[in-house]
Scaffold this motif. Structure first.
Motif, PDB file in Angstrom:
ATOM      1  N   ASP A   8      29.791  56.890  36.887  1.00 36.17           N
ATOM      2  CA  ASP A   8      29.456  57.316  35.468  1.00 36.17           C
ATOM      3  C   ASP A   8      28.526  55.895  35.002  1.00 36.17           C
ATOM      4  N   ASP A   9      27.115  56.448  34.423  1.00 35.00           N
ATOM      5  CA  ASP A   9      26.330  55.653  33.928  1.00 35.00           C
ATOM      6  C   ASP A   9      25.455  54.771  34.776  1.00 35.00           C
ATOM      7  N   CYS A  10      25.569  55.403  36.182  1.00 33.60           N
ATOM      8  CA  CYS A  10      24.600  54.700  37.066  1.00 33.60           C
ATOM      9  C   CYS A  10      23.301  55.273  37.033  1.00 33.60           C
ATOM     10  N   ARG A  11      22.674  54.862  36.010  1.00 28.02           N
ATOM     11  CA  ARG A  11      21.393  55.432  35.388  1.00 28.02           C
ATOM     12  C   ARG A  11      20.061  55.228  36.137  1.00 28.02           C
ATOM     13  N   ARG A  12      20.069  54.481  37.295  1.00 27.96           N
ATOM     14  CA  ARG A  12      18.983  54.464  38.190  1.00 27.96           C
ATOM     15  C   ARG A  12      19.248  54.902  39.540  1.00 27.96           C
ATOM     16  N   LEU A  13      20.588  55.743  39.848  1.00 29.80           N
ATOM     17  CA  LEU A  13      20.590  56.608  40.959  1.00 29.80           C
ATOM     18  C   LEU A  13      19.680  57.683  40.868  1.00 29.80           C
ATOM     19  N   THR A  14      19.053  57.770  41.942  1.00 30.01           N
ATOM     20  CA  THR A  14      17.916  59.040  41.820  1.00 30.01           C
ATOM     21  C   THR A  14      18.486  60.168  42.987  1.00 30.01           C
ATOM     22  N   SER A  15      19.060  59.990  43.612  1.00 32.04           N
ATOM     23  CA  SER A  15      19.639  61.068  44.580  1.00 32.04           C
ATOM     24  C   SER A  15      20.962  60.764  45.451  1.00 32.04           C
ATOM     25  N   VAL A  16      21.566  62.020  45.607  1.00 31.19           N
ATOM     26  CA  VAL A  16      23.027  61.655  46.129  1.00 31.19           C
ATOM     27  C   VAL A  16      23.221  62.882  47.275  1.00 31.19           C
ATOM     28  N   THR A  17      23.840  62.424  48.380  1.00 27.31           N
ATOM     29  CA  THR A  17      23.936  63.418  49.339  1.00 27.31           C
ATOM     30  C   THR A  17      25.624  63.490  49.820  1.00 27.31           C
ATOM     31  N   ILE A  18      26.207  64.263  49.335  1.00 28.83           N
ATOM     32  CA  ILE A  18      27.723  64.319  49.474  1.00 28.83           C
ATOM     33  C   ILE A  18      28.067  65.088  50.882  1.00 28.83           C
ATOM     34  N   PRO A  19      28.847  64.422  51.667  1.00 29.27           N
ATOM     35  CA  PRO A  19      28.721  64.734  53.088  1.00 29.27           C
ATOM     36  C   PRO A  19      29.914  65.816  53.330  1.00 29.27           C
ATOM     37  N   ASP A  20      29.926  66.450  54.323  1.00 25.63           N
ATOM     38  CA  ASP A  20      30.637  67.559  54.619  1.00 25.63           C
ATOM     39  C   ASP A  20      32.276  67.321  54.470  1.00 25.63           C
ATOM     40  N   SER A  21      32.795  66.199  54.547  1.00 23.48           N
ATOM     41  CA  SER A  21      34.142  65.828  54.780  1.00 23.48           C
ATOM     42  C   SER A  21      34.430  65.865  53.213  1.00 23.48           C
ATOM     43  N   VAL A  22      33.792  65.707  52.204  1.00 20.52           N
ATOM     44  CA  VAL A  22      34.254  65.899  50.634  1.00 20.52           C
ATOM     45  C   VAL A  22      34.780  67.102  50.315  1.00 20.52           C
ATOM     46  N   GLY A  54      35.686  64.263  41.024  1.00 21.53           N
ATOM     47  CA  GLY A  54      36.264  64.252  40.039  1.00 21.53           C
ATOM     48  C   GLY A  54      35.489  64.617  38.621  1.00 21.53           C
ATOM     49  N   ASP A  55      36.306  64.499  37.630  1.00 25.81           N
ATOM     50  CA  ASP A  55      35.672  64.605  36.231  1.00 25.81           C
ATOM     51  C   ASP A  55      34.714  63.601  36.060  1.00 25.81           C
ATOM     52  N   ASP A  56      33.495  63.864  35.335  1.00 23.32           N
ATOM     53  CA  ASP A  56      32.412  63.070  34.920  1.00 23.32           C
ATOM     54  C   ASP A  56      32.206  62.227  36.120  1.00 23.32           C
ATOM     55  N   ALA A  57      32.304  62.657  37.353  1.00 17.61           N
ATOM     56  CA  ALA A  57      31.939  61.757  38.392  1.00 17.61           C
ATOM     57  C   ALA A  57      30.341  61.242  38.402  1.00 17.61           C
ATOM     58  N   PHE A  58      29.346  61.869  37.879  1.00 22.28           N
ATOM     59  CA  PHE A  58      28.051  61.558  37.963  1.00 22.28           C
ATOM     60  C   PHE A  58      27.523  61.522  36.505  1.00 22.28           C
ATOM     61  N   ARG A  59      28.459  61.520  35.688  1.00 27.59           N
ATOM     62  CA  ARG A  59      27.905  61.691  34.110  1.00 27.59           C
ATOM     63  C   ARG A  59      27.180  60.386  33.932  1.00 27.59           C
ATOM     64  N   ARG A  60      26.004  60.701  32.928  1.00 26.89           N
ATOM     65  CA  ARG A  60      24.997  59.976  32.583  1.00 26.89           C
ATOM     66  C   ARG A  60      24.208  59.236  33.682  1.00 26.89           C
ATOM     67  N   CYS A  61      24.075  59.677  34.735  1.00 29.84           N
ATOM     68  CA  CYS A  61      23.166  59.430  35.875  1.00 29.84           C
ATOM     69  C   CYS A  61      21.827  60.155  35.561  1.00 29.84           C
ATOM     70  N   SER A  62      21.171  59.331  34.402  1.00 27.70           N
ATOM     71  CA  SER A  62      19.885  60.036  33.785  1.00 27.70           C
ATOM     72  C   SER A  62      18.604  60.135  34.704  1.00 27.70           C
ATOM     73  N   SER A  63      18.654  59.095  35.909  1.00 31.30           N
ATOM     74  CA  SER A  63      17.685  59.551  36.609  1.00 31.30           C
ATOM     75  C   SER A  63      17.941  60.471  38.127  1.00 31.30           C
TER      76      SER A  63
END
Length: 230
Positions: A186-200, A204-213
């Motif tokens: 939440d609020d990692c506002r400079r995070l630009t990309s996320v790759t979620i692996p096949d194991s996930v 959860g709720d709001d996991a990437f909320r307010r990741c505006s970048s």
């Protein structure tokens, strides 16, 4: 009929009150810490109550050895606008039965959990190999942290684990991780990309909320649950 209904209502209230009392946990304070007792009489550390910049966590509280920590004990919440993580230099008493510090970061040894990273930590950080869990609020409010490398021994990322890491631009999630907790980024506002692996399997709720970048997210077929406002 009326007596039967009144009896059933009274019985329901008795059950509900009993459940409420069962959930009413008793906590204790000692040496500047709040704790609860585990069934075996050991102490579960809940929160550091003081304001000292340097903190030594003792082996025991009121004669009860500390063998568990509920979440980051330096996180605090005192109201809707008063919350954060205390920035402390933490060490543990010699021969501690559960806790250890490595390079200023607090770990639980029996469950191999990363518990607390001081908010003043800056730049890049690599979690040691062998850690299984990133605990709730572990990196909370680490606003100068830019990159975190998670080893392939980690299986879960706790709730609020990286919340308010506002300078975090890069995080590597390995194939070993199976769950990402509520508000984890939440609020990692400079995070630009996320790759979620096949194991996930769950996000959860709001996991990437307010990741505006955030411009790119890759979600694999293994994910069966994505929480509200994720």
């Amino acid at each position: 009929m009326k007596k039967t209904i009144l009896f059933l209502l009274a019985l329901a209230l008795t059950v509900l009150c009993g459940a409420a009392l069962a959930d009413d946990e008793q906590t204790y304070q000692s040496a500047g810490f709040e704790y609860a007792l585990l069934p075996n009489g050991d102490a579960e550390l809940i929160q550091y109550l003081g304001n000292a910049g340097t903190v030594v966590i003792p082996n025991e509280l009121d004669g009860h050895p500390i063998t568990a920590v509920r979440r980051n004990p330096f996180y605090y919440y005192n109201g809707s606008r008063d919350y954060g993580a205390k920035d402390c230099t933490v060490s543990v008493s010699t021969g501690h039965p559960y806790l250890a510090t490595i390079d200023g970061v607090l770990f639980g040894m029996s469950d191999r959990k990363l518990i607390y990273c001081p908010p003043s930590r800056s730049g890049e950080y690599e979690i040691p190999q062998g850690i299984w869990n990133i605990g709730d609020y572990a990196f909370y409010d680490c606003r100068s942290l830019t990159s975190v490398t998670i080893p392939d021994s980690v299986t879960s990322i706790g709730s609020w684990a990286f919340s308010y890491c506002t300078s975090l631009t890069s995080v590597t999630i390995p194939d070993s991780v199976t769950s990402i907790g509520n508000y984890a980024f939440d609020d990692c506002r400079r995070l630009t990309s996320v790759t979620i692996p096949d194991s996930v399997t769950s996000i959860g709720d709001d996991a990437f909320r307010r990741c505006s970048s955030l411009t790119s997210v890759t979600i694999p077929d293994s994910v069966t649950s994505i929480g509200d406002d994720a």
